[in-house]
Motif scaffolding. Sequence first.
Motif, PDB file in Angstrom:
ATOM      1  N   PRO A 175     -10.802  13.589  -6.925  1.00 22.05           N
ATOM      2  CA  PRO A 175     -12.232  13.616  -7.264  1.00 22.05           C
ATOM      3  C   PRO A 175     -12.681  12.276  -7.864  1.00 22.05           C
ATOM      4  O   PRO A 175     -11.870  11.600  -8.502  1.00 22.05           O
ATOM      5  CB  PRO A 175     -12.336  14.724  -8.310  1.00 22.05           C
ATOM      6  CG  PRO A 175     -11.079  15.506  -8.197  1.00 22.05           C
ATOM      7  CD  PRO A 175     -10.040  14.608  -7.634  1.00 22.05           C
ATOM      8  N   LYS A 176     -13.974  11.936  -7.666  1.00 26.35           N
ATOM      9  CA  LYS A 176     -14.496  10.637  -8.103  1.00 26.35           C
ATOM     10  C   LYS A 176     -14.313  10.402  -9.595  1.00 26.35           C
ATOM     11  O   LYS A 176     -13.919   9.319 -10.032  1.00 26.35           O
ATOM     12  CB  LYS A 176     -15.983  10.532  -7.752  1.00 26.35           C
ATOM     13  CG  LYS A 176     -16.206   9.645  -6.549  1.00 26.35           C
ATOM     14  CD  LYS A 176     -17.667   9.317  -6.398  1.00 26.35           C
ATOM     15  CE  LYS A 176     -17.871   8.467  -5.145  1.00 26.35           C
ATOM     16  NZ  LYS A 176     -19.222   8.493  -4.668  1.00 26.35           N
ATOM     17  N   ASP A 177     -14.603  11.425 -10.430  1.00 22.41           N
ATOM     18  CA  ASP A 177     -14.521  11.234 -11.875  1.00 22.41           C
ATOM     19  C   ASP A 177     -13.072  11.026 -12.323  1.00 22.41           C
ATOM     20  O   ASP A 177     -12.814  10.361 -13.321  1.00 22.41           O
ATOM     21  CB  ASP A 177     -15.156  12.423 -12.615  1.00 22.41           C
ATOM     22  CG  ASP A 177     -14.511  13.740 -12.253  1.00 22.41           C
ATOM     23  OD1 ASP A 177     -14.188  13.913 -11.059  1.00 22.41           O
ATOM     24  OD2 ASP A 177     -14.313  14.576 -13.150  1.00 22.41           O
ATOM     25  N   VAL A 178     -12.122  11.582 -11.570  1.00 27.69           N
ATOM     26  CA  VAL A 178     -10.708  11.370 -11.886  1.00 27.69           C
ATOM     27  C   VAL A 178     -10.289   9.964 -11.452  1.00 27.69           C
ATOM     28  O   VAL A 178      -9.599   9.252 -12.178  1.00 27.69           O
ATOM     29  CB  VAL A 178      -9.818  12.440 -11.199  1.00 27.69           C
ATOM     30  CG1 VAL A 178      -8.341  12.122 -11.374  1.00 27.69           C
ATOM     31  CG2 VAL A 178     -10.133  13.825 -11.759  1.00 27.69           C
ATOM     32  N   LEU A 179     -10.747   9.578 -10.265  1.00 25.16           N
ATOM     33  CA  LEU A 179     -10.395   8.274  -9.694  1.00 25.16           C
ATOM     34  C   LEU A 179     -10.710   7.130 -10.661  1.00 25.16           C
ATOM     35  O   LEU A 179      -9.929   6.197 -10.810  1.00 25.16           O
ATOM     36  CB  LEU A 179     -11.151   8.082  -8.380  1.00 25.16           C
ATOM     37  CG  LEU A 179     -10.627   7.004  -7.441  1.00 25.16           C
ATOM     38  CD1 LEU A 179      -9.254   7.363  -6.911  1.00 25.16           C
ATOM     39  CD2 LEU A 179     -11.590   6.789  -6.279  1.00 25.16           C
ATOM     40  N   SER A 180     -11.870   7.244 -11.344  1.00 26.72           N
ATOM     41  CA  SER A 180     -12.282   6.142 -12.221  1.00 26.72           C
ATOM     42  C   SER A 180     -11.454   6.091 -13.502  1.00 26.72           C
ATOM     43  O   SER A 180     -11.448   5.083 -14.188  1.00 26.72           O
ATOM     44  CB  SER A 180     -13.767   6.283 -12.556  1.00 26.72           C
ATOM     45  OG  SER A 180     -13.965   7.483 -13.269  1.00 26.72           O
TER      46      SER A 180
ATOM     47  N   THR B 205      -4.979  -0.959  -7.591  1.00 26.15           N
ATOM     48  CA  THR B 205      -6.212  -0.173  -7.489  1.00 26.15           C
ATOM     49  C   THR B 205      -5.915   1.114  -6.724  1.00 26.15           C
ATOM     50  O   THR B 205      -4.906   1.212  -6.029  1.00 26.15           O
ATOM     51  CB  THR B 205      -7.301  -0.952  -6.728  1.00 26.15           C
ATOM     52  OG1 THR B 205      -6.743  -1.406  -5.491  1.00 26.15           O
ATOM     53  CG2 THR B 205      -7.801  -2.144  -7.515  1.00 26.15           C
ATOM     54  N   ALA B 206      -6.820   2.076  -6.891  1.00 25.07           N
ATOM     55  CA  ALA B 206      -6.638   3.339  -6.194  1.00 25.07           C
ATOM     56  C   ALA B 206      -7.892   3.648  -5.392  1.00 25.07           C
ATOM     57  O   ALA B 206      -9.000   3.337  -5.817  1.00 25.07           O
ATOM     58  CB  ALA B 206      -6.386   4.452  -7.188  1.00 25.07           C
ATOM     59  N   SER B 207      -7.694   4.228  -4.214  1.00 27.47           N
ATOM     60  CA  SER B 207      -8.849   4.681  -3.451  1.00 27.47           C
ATOM     61  C   SER B 207      -8.516   6.049  -2.857  1.00 27.47           C
ATOM     62  O   SER B 207      -7.345   6.409  -2.736  1.00 27.47           O
ATOM     63  CB  SER B 207      -9.181   3.681  -2.344  1.00 27.47           C
ATOM     64  OG  SER B 207      -8.054   3.500  -1.526  1.00 27.47           O
ATOM     65  N   SER B 208      -9.562   6.810  -2.540  1.00 30.87           N
ATOM     66  CA  SER B 208      -9.296   8.154  -2.032  1.00 30.87           C
ATOM     67  C   SER B 208      -9.750   8.294  -0.575  1.00 30.87           C
ATOM     68  O   SER B 208     -10.453   7.433  -0.048  1.00 30.87           O
ATOM     69  CB  SER B 208      -9.987   9.186  -2.915  1.00 30.87           C
ATOM     70  OG  SER B 208     -11.366   9.066  -2.803  1.00 30.87           O
ATOM     71  N   GLU B 209      -9.312   9.394  -0.008  1.00 34.26           N
ATOM     72  CA  GLU B 209      -9.603   9.721   1.403  1.00 34.26           C
ATOM     73  C   GLU B 209      -9.170   8.645   2.380  1.00 34.26           C
ATOM     74  O   GLU B 209     -10.027   7.941   2.925  1.00 34.26           O
ATOM     75  CB  GLU B 209     -11.090  10.032   1.590  1.00 34.26           C
ATOM     76  CG  GLU B 209     -11.466  11.375   0.993  1.00 34.26           C
ATOM     77  CD  GLU B 209     -12.947  11.647   1.124  1.00 34.26           C
ATOM     78  OE1 GLU B 209     -13.282  12.501   1.932  1.00 34.26           O
ATOM     79  OE2 GLU B 209     -13.754  11.000   0.436  1.00 34.26           O
TER      80      GLU B 209
ATOM     81  N   LYS C  99       0.850  -1.198   0.000  1.00 33.22           N
ATOM     82  CA  LYS C  99       0.000   0.000   0.000  1.00 33.22           C
ATOM     83  C   LYS C  99       0.884   1.246   0.000  1.00 33.22           C
ATOM     84  O   LYS C  99       1.784   1.372   0.820  1.00 33.22           O
ATOM     85  CB  LYS C  99      -0.910   0.007   1.231  1.00 33.22           C
ATOM     86  CG  LYS C  99      -2.039  -1.010   1.144  1.00 33.22           C
ATOM     87  CD  LYS C  99      -2.919  -0.940   2.369  1.00 33.22           C
ATOM     88  CE  LYS C  99      -4.057  -1.944   2.289  1.00 33.22           C
ATOM     89  NZ  LYS C  99      -5.162  -1.518   1.428  1.00 33.22           N
ATOM     90  N   VAL C 100       0.620   2.122  -0.969  1.00 35.45           N
ATOM     91  CA  VAL C 100       1.370   3.383  -1.046  1.00 35.45           C
ATOM     92  C   VAL C 100       0.389   4.520  -0.800  1.00 35.45           C
ATOM     93  O   VAL C 100      -0.509   4.763  -1.607  1.00 35.45           O
ATOM     94  CB  VAL C 100       2.041   3.548  -2.429  1.00 35.45           C
ATOM     95  CG1 VAL C 100       2.806   4.867  -2.499  1.00 35.45           C
ATOM     96  CG2 VAL C 100       2.985   2.383  -2.710  1.00 35.45           C
ATOM     97  N   GLN C 101       0.571   5.172   0.351  1.00 36.37           N
ATOM     98  CA  GLN C 101      -0.398   6.191   0.769  1.00 36.37           C
ATOM     99  C   GLN C 101       0.266   7.565   0.794  1.00 36.37           C
ATOM    100  O   GLN C 101       1.427   7.693   1.173  1.00 36.37           O
ATOM    101  CB  GLN C 101      -0.911   5.829   2.168  1.00 36.37           C
ATOM    102  CG  GLN C 101      -1.946   6.800   2.697  1.00 36.37           C
ATOM    103  CD  GLN C 101      -2.405   6.423   4.101  1.00 36.37           C
ATOM    104  OE1 GLN C 101      -2.383   5.264   4.489  1.00 36.37           O
ATOM    105  NE2 GLN C 101      -2.818   7.426   4.863  1.00 36.37           N
ATOM    106  N   ASN C 102      -0.476   8.597   0.346  1.00 32.46           N
ATOM    107  CA  ASN C 102       0.064   9.945   0.509  1.00 32.46           C
ATOM    108  C   ASN C 102      -0.985  10.870   1.112  1.00 32.46           C
ATOM    109  O   ASN C 102      -2.183  10.603   1.059  1.00 32.46           O
ATOM    110  CB  ASN C 102       0.616  10.488  -0.820  1.00 32.46           C
ATOM    111  CG  ASN C 102      -0.470  10.859  -1.802  1.00 32.46           C
ATOM    112  OD1 ASN C 102      -1.261  11.772  -1.563  1.00 32.46           O
ATOM    113  ND2 ASN C 102      -0.532  10.156  -2.927  1.00 32.46           N
TER     114      ASN C 102
END
Lengths: 125, 288
Positions: B227-232, B265-269, B218-221
């Motif tokens: 934003p959701k539309d960017v994440l996808s 995979t990428a996830s936010s927050e 896991k690489v966290q920053n």
Amino acid sequence: MEKQNILLVDDDADLLKVMSEVITTLGYGAILASNGQEAVLQFEKHIPNLVFMDVKMPILDGFDAFFRIRSKFPNANIIMMTGFADHARWKEVKSACAIYLLEKPWPTEFLSELIRRHVTTKVSC
Amino acid sequence: MKKQTVKKHDNLINTEQEQIRKIATKNNNIEKINFLKTELEIAANQIQMQDAELETATNRIQVQDAEMEKSAKLSAIGLLSSQIAHDLRSPLAIIESALWLLRQNSLTEEQDDKLQVIGRAVNKMKSEIDRTLSFVRNTPLEIQTCLISNIIQSTLSNINLPKSIKVKTINCDVMIVCDPKKLEIVFTNLFNNAADAMSKSGDLIIEVIEDQNSNIIKVQNSGPTIPKDVLSKLFVPLFTTKQNGTGLGLSSCRNIITQHAGTITASSEPTVFTIEIPKNLASIVEKA
């Protein structure tokens, strides 16, 4: 001890110029050729200890020149140089005992070490 | 007289028989019509079904067309960039050799300083080319077993993260079966992206979790929320939010991880990139 000669083959005149200066600075003799056909002629004439052969060249490319030299001189030490490796053809020359695929650009320290290791050894294939 | 009566009678019978025949034929025709009507209804249904199938097929072809257009675009970019890479690498070799030759002489501090600047610029160009090529060419994996922490250290020593970014590694002394050079490309992309996202300062946390069948990295920053539309769209080739981005970084990361039979995979927050690589990679590659 007689100076060890290295044949440099590339269609870029500036690369030949700086590379030959590097090689003479390192204490070796440099012989130059600007395409595969010239490389075959120069090899026959000087029988160098080591060859640096570019892959992509006009008239006769590096792979074809490799096989022409190899067919007459089975012990020739040849290192291929490339900007972008064609791995399929590299496998072909590797199985015919090409020493190494040197990807451009290279640190001179690495080139120096590569020469030191292979300039005196004899490839038997 | 009698003969005439018989004849008349015969005629009558004939007419009756004729009528019966006619009725029979009529009945027969009605039956036929009914039968044909049913047939027609079945045929109409079939046509409707085929229409629907045709529509689905047309939609599918449209999607495939779009995909083909995209892959044609990508392969054109691939061809072009490999050509550019080849054409740039020779001049870079010339510059590097010329630099080395200049350094053999005694230099003033000023000259040495400028040569170092040129040297760094050459290195930047080299890594930019390598990054583009790692997307374009799919070289076979060179599998080794190594420590994840070593790959991370090697990556960190090759990129210049601002000192204000704090790097924290958790449980990274785990052995992994992978192509370390390729994994380094992935880390380089993720770490550089993290540094860009956090602009000046923040925390970069790298954590390894060992699962029964896989290693999870896991690489966290601590950068802003994606934003959701960017994440996808993060892993879509050519998609970029950076002014000077190529849109090839994360998609080449995905190519490399897919080559390792894994997932990214990428996830936010907070922003976390999760890489999962199977432990039995060697046997998977052997079978392929």
